[in-house]
Design a protein around this motif. Structure first.
Motif, mmCIF file in Angstrom:
data_model
loop_
_atom_site.group_PDB
_atom_site.id
_atom_site.type_symbol
_atom_site.label_atom_id
_atom_site.label_comp_id
_atom_site.label_asym_id
_atom_site.label_seq_id
_atom_site.Cartn_x
_atom_site.Cartn_y
_atom_site.Cartn_z
ATOM 1 N N LEU A 1 1.048 -1.206 -0.248
ATOM 2 C CA LEU A 1 0.313 0.147 0.147
ATOM 3 C C LEU A 1 0.964 1.434 -0.557
ATOM 4 C CD1 LEU A 1 -2.690 -0.735 2.676
ATOM 5 C CD2 LEU A 1 -2.535 -1.362 0.035
ATOM 6 N N GLN A 2 0.033 2.305 0.071
ATOM 7 C CA GLN A 2 0.402 3.636 -0.310
ATOM 8 C C GLN A 2 1.617 4.291 0.977
ATOM 9 O OE1 GLN A 2 -1.081 6.879 -2.416
ATOM 10 N NE2 GLN A 2 -0.829 5.667 -4.751
ATOM 11 N N ASN A 3 0.703 3.643 2.181
ATOM 12 C CA ASN A 3 0.744 4.252 3.525
ATOM 13 C C ASN A 3 2.428 3.242 3.774
ATOM 14 O OD1 ASN A 3 -0.209 1.220 4.036
ATOM 15 N ND2 ASN A 3 -2.329 2.726 4.986
ATOM 16 N N GLY A 4 2.777 2.326 3.186
ATOM 17 C CA GLY A 4 3.682 1.108 3.258
ATOM 18 C C GLY A 4 3.391 0.029 3.619
ATOM 19 N N ALA A 5 1.455 -0.377 4.196
ATOM 20 C CA ALA A 5 1.474 -1.903 4.942
ATOM 21 C C ALA A 5 1.367 -2.624 3.949
ATOM 22 C CB ALA A 5 -0.138 -1.383 4.991
ATOM 23 N N ILE A 6 1.406 -3.826 3.794
ATOM 24 C CA ILE A 6 1.315 -5.087 3.896
ATOM 25 C C ILE A 6 0.682 -5.979 3.488
ATOM 26 C CG2 ILE A 6 2.794 -7.774 2.428
ATOM 27 C CD1 ILE A 6 4.774 -5.046 1.554
ATOM 28 N N CYS A 7 -0.122 -6.383 2.209
ATOM 29 C CA CYS A 7 -1.119 -7.494 1.750
ATOM 30 C C CYS A 7 -1.120 -8.683 1.385
ATOM 31 C CB CYS A 7 -2.025 -6.791 1.812
ATOM 32 S SG CYS A 7 -2.853 -4.462 2.450
ATOM 33 N N HIS A 8 -1.442 -9.718 1.758
ATOM 34 C CA HIS A 8 -1.461 -10.977 1.129
ATOM 35 C C HIS A 8 -3.097 -11.216 1.204
ATOM 36 C CE1 HIS A 8 2.584 -12.507 3.303
ATOM 37 N NE2 HIS A 8 2.216 -11.567 2.914
ATOM 38 N N VAL A 9 -3.495 -11.252 -0.471
ATOM 39 C CA VAL A 9 -4.855 -11.658 -1.225
ATOM 40 C C VAL A 9 -4.535 -13.099 -1.439
ATOM 41 C CG1 VAL A 9 -6.533 -10.954 -2.243
ATOM 42 C CG2 VAL A 9 -4.947 -9.579 -0.877
ATOM 43 N N GLU A 10 -5.470 -14.445 -0.334
ATOM 44 C CA GLU A 10 -5.140 -15.676 -1.569
ATOM 45 C C GLU A 10 -7.064 -16.086 -2.101
ATOM 46 O OE1 GLU A 10 -5.551 -19.966 -0.211
ATOM 47 O OE2 GLU A 10 -4.847 -18.161 1.339
ATOM 48 N N GLY A 11 -6.970 -15.966 -2.851
ATOM 49 C CA GLY A 11 -8.563 -16.145 -3.903
ATOM 50 C C GLY A 11 -8.146 -17.894 -4.150
ATOM 51 N N SER A 12 -9.335 -18.212 -4.520
ATOM 52 C CA SER A 12 -9.415 -19.957 -5.136
ATOM 53 C C SER A 12 -10.727 -20.559 -5.850
ATOM 54 C CB SER A 12 -8.239 -21.141 -3.929
ATOM 55 O OG SER A 12 -9.181 -22.658 -4.805
#
Length: 329
Positions: free
Chosen positions: A215-226
């Protein structure tokens, strides 16, 4: 009273039709589908008329809002036709199959002076709303890591198998995890960079994807989909938010003590109910918000511009999964 014409009487069309039963200032007057037998039960529930031809409905029916519940690749043409006829448009997610189509829909809505909103319904699910509110309150500190999961069996019931044609559906990245992308961006900020992996993508219906967002604020996201779970598996969602002060977790399977599983129309569906909170109706709530915005002339809860921004991230993830490298937005 806001009059509704709904096109596309499949799974989402039925969901929207049921929602309108609880909305006092909305009255569906027309339902349109290629197959009259699919539209008739919905029309009967509202005392509405059935059409099998969109142009005829547009010409004959008197309505204020066009509710588009068609496959993704059809959204643009029908929404734009409705807008040019002076109708407000509520369109199921994703807004369109391409960014160019979405841009045109936004431009036409502006040109015609009509309201336009997209069904990013996750913003209305109570657990997701409460989690975002807790983060905004500061109780978790600064969110640094967000994980989301949205897994299910392949939706094989789609009309003419359009889900299997990724040129039409965009696969699970564009159709499934776009829910989580919208919630993340709405709650935590815009995406700066995305890197995506897609496993089994050469075999439609067996795809599992993982997105890593910065993210632009530095946060990290893990997004899983199946779409790769075995046939008959329960639909499963979860999220985790790790902040500098606290951590928050949610799992749909553990969320409520009552589990209702159905297979109406061949589509497996699992509803988790709480005897304390009662059944949650986020689809009704999102439609109510749009009807109110038409009724009172206010801004939509989800704008076309927001839907386009999320679409661009999903398309960047598709590009990344195919190129094998990160994509910067």
């Amino acid at each position: 009273m806001v009059r509704i014409a709904l096109i596309g009487c499949g799974t989402m069309g039925r969901t929207h039709s049921n929602g309108y039963l609880s909305i006092e200032n909305a009255r569906p007057v027309a339902f349109c589908d290629l197959f009259a037998e699919k539209a008739q039960p919905l029309a009967d529930a509202h005392g509405a008329k059935v059409y099998t031809d969109f142009d005829t409905m547009l010409r004959e029916a008197e309505f204020d809002v066009l509710d588009v519940c068609l496959p993704t690749y059809m959204h643009h043409d029908y929404a734009v036709a409705g807008m040019r006829a002076g109708k407000h448009v509520f369109c199921e997610k994703p807004v369109a199959r391409t960014a160019e189509e979405a841009e045109d829909m936004i431009a036409v809505a502006r040109e015609c002076g009509v309201k336009f909103s997209v069904g990013h319904v996750l913003r209305f699910f109570p657990n997701y709303v409460d989690a975002a509110s807790l983060c905004a309150s500061g109780r978790l500190g600064t969110p640094r890591l967000i994980r989301t999961m949205r897994n299910q069996a392949f939706p094989a019931w789609s009309w003419e198998g359009w889900y299997q044609d990724y040129e039409k559906s965009g696969g699970p990245i564009l159709d499934l995890v776009i829910h989580d992308l919208d919630w993340i961006m709405h709650s935590f900020g815009d995406v700066q960079r995305v890197y995506a992996l897609s496993l089994g993508g050469t075999v439609p219906g067996q795809e599992h994807c993982m997105l890593v967002l910065r993210l632009q604020n530095g946060a990290i996201c893990h997004v899983e989909g199946s779409w790769a779970l075995p046939k008959g598996s329960a639909f499963h969602t979860a999220f985790e938010i790790v902040g500098t002060k606290a951590q928050l977790e949610y799992d749909s399977i553990q969320d409520a003590p009552i589990t209702l599983e159905t297979a109406e129309g061949g589509a497996h569906q699992t509803d988790y109910l709480s005897p304390v909170l009662g059944p949650m109706e986020p689809y009704t709530l999102e439609l109510q918000k749009f009807i109110d915005c038409v009724d009172h002339g206010t801004a939509p809860a989800v704008t076309g511009e927001e839907a386009l921004k999320v679409l661009r991230v999903a398309l960047a993830a598709l590009e990344s999964s195919q190129a094998g490298k990160p994509v910067t937005l």
